[in-house]
Scaffold this active site. Structure first.
Site, short mmCIF file in Angstrom:
data_model
loop_
_atom_site.label_atom_id
_atom_site.label_comp_id
_atom_site.label_asym_id
_atom_site.label_seq_id
_atom_site.Cartn_x
_atom_site.Cartn_y
_atom_site.Cartn_z
N HIS A 173 -9.10 46.42 -4.06
CA HIS A 173 -10.08 47.51 -3.54
C HIS A 173 -9.44 48.09 -2.43
O HIS A 173 -9.10 47.30 -1.48
CB HIS A 173 -11.31 46.84 -3.54
CG HIS A 173 -12.51 47.49 -2.67
ND1 HIS A 173 -13.17 48.60 -3.26
CD2 HIS A 173 -12.49 47.81 -1.37
CE1 HIS A 173 -13.81 49.17 -2.21
NE2 HIS A 173 -13.63 48.62 -1.14
N GLU B 224 -18.07 48.47 4.86
CA GLU B 224 -17.58 47.35 4.00
C GLU B 224 -16.74 46.33 5.04
O GLU B 224 -16.72 45.24 4.80
CB GLU B 224 -16.33 47.98 3.10
CG GLU B 224 -16.93 48.77 1.91
CD GLU B 224 -16.17 49.48 1.26
OE1 GLU B 224 -14.77 49.39 1.57
OE2 GLU B 224 -16.46 50.16 0.06
N TYR C 101 -21.11 45.83 -4.29
CA TYR C 101 -20.88 47.01 -5.19
C TYR C 101 -22.21 47.64 -5.60
O TYR C 101 -22.28 48.11 -6.72
CB TYR C 101 -20.40 46.45 -6.54
CG TYR C 101 -18.70 46.41 -6.47
CD1 TYR C 101 -17.94 47.58 -6.23
CD2 TYR C 101 -18.24 45.18 -6.41
CE1 TYR C 101 -16.46 47.51 -5.98
CE2 TYR C 101 -16.43 45.15 -6.33
CZ TYR C 101 -15.91 46.34 -6.18
OH TYR C 101 -14.41 46.25 -6.02
N LYS D 43 -7.97 41.36 -5.29
CA LYS D 43 -9.14 40.79 -6.38
C LYS D 43 -8.40 39.69 -6.83
O LYS D 43 -7.21 39.20 -7.15
CB LYS D 43 -9.22 42.11 -7.43
CG LYS D 43 -9.74 43.30 -6.69
CD LYS D 43 -10.49 44.16 -7.71
CE LYS D 43 -11.14 45.32 -7.08
NZ LYS D 43 -11.59 46.31 -8.14
N ASN E 161 -8.19 45.48 -11.77
CA ASN E 161 -7.39 46.25 -11.29
C ASN E 161 -6.69 46.10 -9.83
O ASN E 161 -6.42 46.83 -9.09
CB ASN E 161 -7.97 47.64 -11.15
CG ASN E 161 -9.21 47.97 -10.44
OD1 ASN E 161 -9.54 46.99 -9.61
ND2 ASN E 161 -9.79 49.01 -10.37
P1 IDP Z 1 -12.21 52.18 -6.74
O1 IDP Z 1 -11.99 50.66 -6.68
O2 IDP Z 1 -10.98 52.81 -7.07
O3 IDP Z 1 -12.66 52.64 -5.32
P2 IDP Z 1 -14.79 52.69 -7.88
O4 IDP Z 1 -15.16 53.85 -8.52
O5 IDP Z 1 -15.28 52.68 -6.58
O6 IDP Z 1 -13.34 52.55 -7.54
O7 IDP Z 1 -15.45 51.52 -8.83
C1 IDP Z 1 -15.40 50.19 -8.22
C2 IDP Z 1 -14.62 49.38 -9.18
O8 IDP Z 1 -15.49 49.16 -10.48
C3 IDP Z 1 -13.37 49.79 -9.87
O9 IDP Z 1 -12.27 49.19 -9.05
C4 IDP Z 1 -13.20 48.96 -11.28
O10 IDP Z 1 -12.76 47.59 -11.08
C5 IDP Z 1 -14.73 49.08 -11.68
N1 IDP Z 1 -15.01 50.32 -12.48
C6 IDP Z 1 -14.88 51.58 -12.06
N2 IDP Z 1 -15.20 52.42 -13.25
C7 IDP Z 1 -15.05 51.63 -14.17
C8 IDP Z 1 -15.10 51.90 -15.57
O11 IDP Z 1 -15.65 53.03 -16.21
N3 IDP Z 1 -15.18 50.91 -16.49
C9 IDP Z 1 -15.01 49.73 -15.88
N4 IDP Z 1 -14.93 49.17 -14.58
C10 IDP Z 1 -14.93 50.24 -13.71
#
Ligand code: IDP
Length: 141
Positions: free
Chosen positions: A117, A128, A51, A11, A114
């Site tokens: 992905h 994907e 997304y 990212k 973070n």
């Molecule tokens: P993942 O990336 O670990 O698969 P997902 O639940 O698919 O997690 O969420 C996609 C992305 O959305 C996450 O990597 C994160 O950057 C963001 N995200 C998920 N939950 C939250 C939240 O509660 N607050 C802010 N960003 C979130």
């Protein structure tokens, strides 16, 4: 064990930190092959479509804004149990909860930014990978 392919994205935060090489070294040391790779700048449509499952979530606008804030590296990783293996290397979505030594523990700042992905199931991996790569763009060996 099955040989799988999974989509990885480095990212914008991790690209900005010059961490592409260190992150890819972790994939390769874990036995995952990079069989597709490109650096791109996502626009709102491409990031939003990727997304789409989160469209109704409160964090969706910030997520799209973050994913379009700088270049990303999209990759296809291949190997034994690649989907779970990549998720294990990545660590938990929230870096504060990510196990020590995982990519998110070492490179991510927050749940919004973070670092990486990774596809979370065979169905999402298939969708994907196809979202970013044509068959011809994969160099399987
Ligand atoms: P993942 O990336 O670990 O698969 P997902 O639940 O698919 O997690 O969420 C996609 C992305 O959305 C996450 O990597 C994160 O950057 C963001 N995200 C998920 N939950 C939250 C939240 O509660 N607050 C802010 N960003 C979130």
């Amino acid at each position: 064990m099955a040989v799988e392919k999974t989509l990885s994205i480095i990212k914008p935060d991790a690209v900005a930190k010059n961490a592409i090489g260190e992150i890819n070294a972790r994939f390769e040391k874990a036995g995952l092959q990079i069989v597709g790779m490109k650096m791109i700048k996502l626009d709102d449509e491409k990031a939003g479509g990727f997304y789409a499952e989160h469209k109704e979530r409160p964090f969706y606008p910030a997520l799209v804004e973050f994913m379009t804030s700088g270049p990303v590296v999209v990759q296809v990783l291949k190997g034994e149990n690649a989907i779970a293996a990549n998720r294990e290397l990545m660590g938990a979505t929230n870096p504060k909860e990510a196990a020590a030594g995982t990519i998110r523990a070492d490179f991510a700042e927050s749940i919004d930014a973070n670092a990486v992905h990774g596809s979370d199931s065979p169905a999402s991996a298939e969708r994907e990978v196809a979202y970013f790569f044509s068959e011809e763009e994969l160099c399987e060996r």
